[in-house]
Design a protein around this motif. Structure first.
Motif, mmCIF file in Angstrom:
data_model
loop_
_atom_site.group_PDB
_atom_site.id
_atom_site.type_symbol
_atom_site.label_atom_id
_atom_site.label_comp_id
_atom_site.label_asym_id
_atom_site.label_seq_id
_atom_site.Cartn_x
_atom_site.Cartn_y
_atom_site.Cartn_z
ATOM 1 N N UNK B 85 0.849 -1.202 0.000
ATOM 2 C CA UNK B 85 0.000 0.000 0.000
ATOM 3 C C UNK B 85 0.878 1.243 0.000
ATOM 4 N N UNK B 88 2.276 1.710 -3.360
ATOM 5 C CA UNK B 88 1.243 2.250 -4.247
ATOM 6 C C UNK B 88 1.162 3.769 -4.098
ATOM 7 N N UNK B 92 2.142 6.254 -7.071
ATOM 8 C CA UNK B 92 1.055 7.081 -7.627
ATOM 9 C C UNK B 92 1.362 8.569 -7.473
ATOM 10 N N UNK B 114 -3.778 -8.940 2.053
ATOM 11 C CA UNK B 114 -4.733 -8.146 1.268
ATOM 12 C C UNK B 114 -3.994 -7.097 0.434
ATOM 13 N N UNK B 115 -3.052 -6.390 1.073
ATOM 14 C CA UNK B 115 -2.305 -5.336 0.367
ATOM 15 C C UNK B 115 -1.559 -5.932 -0.823
ATOM 16 N N UNK B 118 -4.019 -7.177 -3.732
ATOM 17 C CA UNK B 118 -4.677 -6.104 -4.485
ATOM 18 C C UNK B 118 -3.695 -5.238 -5.264
ATOM 19 N N UNK B 119 -2.490 -5.050 -4.724
ATOM 20 C CA UNK B 119 -1.480 -4.310 -5.502
ATOM 21 C C UNK B 119 -1.127 -5.109 -6.753
ATOM 22 N N UNK B 122 -3.962 -4.933 -9.266
ATOM 23 C CA UNK B 122 -4.021 -3.653 -9.979
ATOM 24 C C UNK B 122 -2.869 -3.505 -10.964
ATOM 25 N N UNK B 124 0.168 -2.760 -10.168
ATOM 26 C CA UNK B 124 0.950 -1.573 -9.775
ATOM 27 C C UNK B 124 2.377 -1.717 -10.308
#
Lengths: 351, 256
Positions: B85, B88, B92, B114-115, B118-119, B122, B124
């Motif tokens: 996160x 990210x 970003x 989870x981090x 999901x990264x 995406x 990332x």
């Protein structure tokens, strides 16, 4: 002057963009949905980065990363989501990272409900996360003031390198009022961030940390933080005061309740009761001295909150034995009318 | 002695030196720990790609928490599990940065699942270095999500009982199922040929980021001799015999 009719949540979002917020990270939760949606629509078209995270925990850690990279950044949520962000807020405080967190409070504890409440005062002003840190906490009572305080939150957060919170509630988030939006901040006016992580080109590496395993080192880090907090307490206390000069009874209320209290004071005056009002705008740092002073000449200081009495503790600390310090609060998302509160006021005056 | 103080006698040439991306601070890893190897390989790759001046590393909670001391790079320390996160947010905010996180198995595959997922999903554009040593090192050798069935740790004193604590989590295989990631690979650090392969994988992962190709993760299977309560040599042998069958090596996903 150009006035726009805006919802509180939207005015907060627009003000953040005008304050130069470049990165916004969120997770959907009611009653601040319009804030998320406004940012999703507007921020990417105005040079910013919007990202819906997988959780509140991730969103605040994205804020941590973007702040470390040196940009103005924000997240918003409502009570249960703010609880999840507490670890990240503590890390930001420890690592001296600026950033703005918006809490559009709802009823709690637990899942509570989505109605307006002010039960997160302790969480915002007394810790919430772990460690000896403080959070600048700004509490608007109208939509225009919410927009102003968002600008202010970014400024203060940058000036002192600490996180700042906007503490509003579902009522303010949802209501519409005419707003004169603040002028956008010139990016050149945003303070430089020589500590930011931009790649160690032509300088020694920068590090962003919130730890020191050596107790003497961590003590020093904490002392530096405390010195910053003392500066903030010295320089940044904000409050609104009305009719305190001749008051026999002082009302103390913030946010939505502060707004209701203004009407209560007016109604009381119409009935011959000399009521005054102090509305704290910064909840931390708290306006102890203004309340203490105003309490010198009154017999009663009545605290009003949409909680079981959280700010009340600070009011009692401020007033001490100078006056009686009763409390009136509503729970669970119930919002009292001015007339209901006036009845309470009359009780204290007649007694 | 700093490189400047070293005089090379005539007729000799310099064939080995500390990568520029590494500082001269000694590491705080235990003797025989393979973190040191991974730490150096990353520095070599950053030097080779010439990205030192734009790289930001993310130190985890765990044995690598002091990583910022070992590198000559901008660094941020993330809360436990949140490195992806934080990465990210960094990337970003400033897409010119080269961002990498360095995370252990507890950090990445337990508290930070989870981090991580999901990264990766995406896609990332940053690089994750994942050290799988099947144990919590810094806290004293507790069970990790990657601990093998029957493996003794301080929280599985009778050996990991899968009926109660589940199975080794093969997170690289999980991530390889997603459409988002560009490159997911598992390598090992137990001997020189495998270290060379690990270096190559790291080079691919960082090159992917440099070319804007998206999420890359290099899982490096490693040993923790201290908490395995083995000599480094025995720990590496155990790795080959016990861990590698559970964690097969090779590329799990290469998106063209």
């Amino acid at each position: 002057m150009s006035l726009q009719l805006m919802r509180g949540n939207e005015a907060i979002a627009e003000a953040a963009i005008r304050a130069g917020c470049r990165c916004y990270f969120c997770y959907p939760i009611t009653p601040q949905g319009e804030l998320v949606e406004y940012m999703a629509r507007e921020l990417p078209t105005r040079g910013g980065e919007f990202l819906q995270a997988e959780s509140e925990v991730s969103a605040i850690n994205m804020v941590y990363g973007a702040a470390a990279a040196g940009v103005r950044t924000m997240t918003s949520s409502s009570s249960p989501g703010i609880s999840l962000k507490m670890e990240g807020i503590s890390y930001m405080a420890g690592a001296r990272l600026p950033g703005v967190i918006v809490n559009i409070m709802r009823g709690g504890p637990g899942l509570g409900n989505i109605a307006p409440a002010q039960a997160d005062y302790f969480q915002a002003t007394k810790g919430g996360g772990h460690g000896d840190y403080r959070l600048i906490t700004l509490a608007p009572s109208t939509v225009p003031e919410a927009a102003e305080l968002v600008m202010e939150a970014f400024e203060l957060s940058d000036r002192y390198r600490v996180p700042a919170m906007i503490l509003a509630d579902g009522m303010l988030g949802q209501m519409m009022e005419p707003v004169e939006l603040p002028e956008p901040v010139d990016p050149a006016d945003i303070p430089a961030r020589p500590w930011a992580l931009t790649g160690a080109k032509g300088r020694d590496p920068n590090v962003v940390l919130s730890f020191d395993l050596d107790p003497q080192g961590l003590k020093k880090m904490n002392q530096e933080l405390q010195a910053i907090y003392r500066q903030i307490q010295h320089n940044e206390i904000r409050w609104e005061e009305s009719h305190t000069e001749d008051a026999e009874l002082l009302l103390v209320a913030y946010g939505t309740m502060g707004r209701i209290a203004r009407t209560v004071a007016r109604l009381a005056r119409e009935e011959g009761i000399r009521a005054g009002l102090i509305r704290p705008i910064t909840l931390w740092p708290f306006p102890y001295d203004p309340i203490r002073q105003a309490a010198q000449s009154v017999s009663t200081v009545l605290t009003l909150e949409l909680s079981a009495g959280q700010m009340w503790e600070d009011v009692q600390l401020a007033v001490g034995q100078r006056a009686d310090t009763p409390f009136y609060g509503e729970l669970g998302g119930v919002v009292p009318t001015p007339r209901q509160i006036l009845k309470e006021v009359k009780r204290y005056v007649s007694s | 002695m700093s490189p400047a103080e070293t005089t090379i006698p005539q007729g000799y040439g310099k064939v080995f030196s500390r990568p520029q991306s590494l500082s001269d601070a000694p590491t705080t890893y235990c003797p025989g720990c393979l973190h040191g190897v991974a730490t150096r390989l990353i520095a070599e790759v950053i030097d080779e790609l010439g990205i030192k001046d734009r790289t930001v590393g993310i130190a985890p909670v765990g044995c690598a928490v002091f990583l910022y001391r070992f590198y000559n790079l901008d660094f941020v320390q993330a809360s436990h599990g949140r490195a992806c996160a934080v990465a990210t947010g960094l990337k970003r905010a400033n897409s010119d940065l080269m961002v990498f996180s360095y995370q252990g198995d507890g950090d990445l595959a337990a508290i930070g699942t989870a981090e991580t997922v999901h990264a990766a999903n995406r896609g990332e554009n940053f690089t994750v270095v994942f050290i799988n040593n099947q144990i919590y090192g810094m806290t004293g050798g507790e069970m990790a999500p990657t601990t093998l069935p029957g493996q003794r740790t301080t929280t599985t004193p009778r050996g990991r009982d899968v009926a109660s604590t589940g199975y080794p989590l093969r997170i690289s295989e999980m991530l390889a199922q997603l459409d988002g990631p560009r490159y997911i690979t598992r390598q090992s650090l137990h001997d020189a040929p495998h270290i060379a392969k690990s270096r190559k994988a790291l080079l691919t992962a960082f090159s992917n980021q440099l070319e804007g190709k998206g999420f890359s993760m290099v899982e490096l299977v490693a040993a923790c001799p201290t908490n395995f309560k083995m000599s480094p040599d025995k720990a590496n042998k155990w790795l080959v015999e016990q861990a590698l069958p559970a964690y097969p090596l090779g590329d799990l996903k290469v998106k063209e």
